[in-house]
Design an enzyme around this catalytic site. Structure first.
Site, PDB file in Angstrom:
ATOM      1  N   LYS A  82       0.839  -1.205   0.000  1.00  0.00           N
ATOM      2  CA  LYS A  82       0.000   0.000   0.000  1.00  0.00           C
ATOM      3  C   LYS A  82       0.873   1.254   0.000  1.00  0.00           C
ATOM      4  O   LYS A  82       0.702   2.154  -0.834  1.00  0.00           O
ATOM      5  CB  LYS A  82      -0.915   0.017   1.225  1.00  0.00           C
TER       6      LYS A  82
ATOM      7  N   ASP B 265      -6.502   0.894   0.326  1.00  0.00           N
ATOM      8  CA  ASP B 265      -6.675   1.348   1.706  1.00  0.00           C
ATOM      9  C   ASP B 265      -8.040   0.854   2.190  1.00  0.00           C
ATOM     10  O   ASP B 265      -8.711   0.073   1.508  1.00  0.00           O
ATOM     11  CB  ASP B 265      -6.556   2.874   1.793  1.00  0.00           C
TER      12      ASP B 265
END
Length: 216
Positions: A120, A138
């Protein structure tokens, strides 16, 4: 699935800006890297409050690399998991100095070798700093993509690869920011506003919720 995804992307473009917006405040690549490390299990708004003072105190990669661990822990305490984050920030910035001359690498394999950096965080850097197509999974992207039926997984890495398969590459970065906006405004974790959602015709979760209301 790609036809459905195409319709969803068209609606996202209609209702949300096409320009790429990063919700974390930063001026340099290394600042975004640190801000993203801090954002784990923490809201962007809270991170921005912390980094406003943090980046005034620590003005360079070297400042973070040489930081006192306990002092840095206190500086970032309100972001949660502050002990691990402080340790990772110091290790990460030391590696930047030792291996990359203080620069943030632009390769996902090199990025994910840095302390505290997962896919991420790496994808945030690739997309926002280097303009390299990437999908950031996310909490909003995870939730909304699952509800829309664009993935059957809850594991972020599996979701990332599902989305890479069905979304056109030139839309990857834009999808991230548009879905975050949608997740905040409409498709919230609790009490999503399904009746107001322009994506409802393509949303498995929303249609099922609507049927449940009707049957009740």
């Amino acid at each position: 699935m790609k036809t459905k995804a195409k319709k969803i992307l068209e609606l996202l473009d209609e209702f949300y800006p096409k320009d790429i917006k990063c919700y974390l405040n930063y001026e340099t690549p290394w600042q975004l890297l640190i801000a993203t490390i801090l954002s784990a299990q923490c809201t962007d708004d809270r991170v921005n409050m912390v980094t406003r003072d943090l980046f005034k105190k620590y003005k360079s990669v070297s400042d973070f690399a040489e930081a006192d661990l306990e002092e840095l822990e206190q500086d970032i305490k309100s972001t949660g998991f502050y002990r691990n984050k402080a340790k990772n920030i110091i290790l990460c910035t030391r590696t930047l100095l030792e291996k990359y001359n203080g620069e943030v690498p632009k390769n996902i394999d090199e990025l994910t070798q840095l302390a505290g950096v997962g896919r991420k965080t790496a994808n945030v850097i690739l997309g926002n700093i280097y303009g390299i197509p990437s999908i950031v999974v996310d909490t909003h992207v995870k939730r909304v993509s699952y509800r829309l039926g664009l993935t059957k997984f809850t594991d972020p890495t599996k979701i990332e690869f599902d989305l890479m398969e069905i979304l056109p590459k030139d839309h990857w970065i834009r999808y991230n920011t548009q879905i975050i906006a949608h997740g905040r405004a409409i498709c919230t974790a609790r009490n999503p506003k399904c009746a107001e959602c322009f994506l409802l015709p393509y949303c498995q979760y929303g249609l099922e919720e609507r049927m449940n209301v009707i049957s009740d």
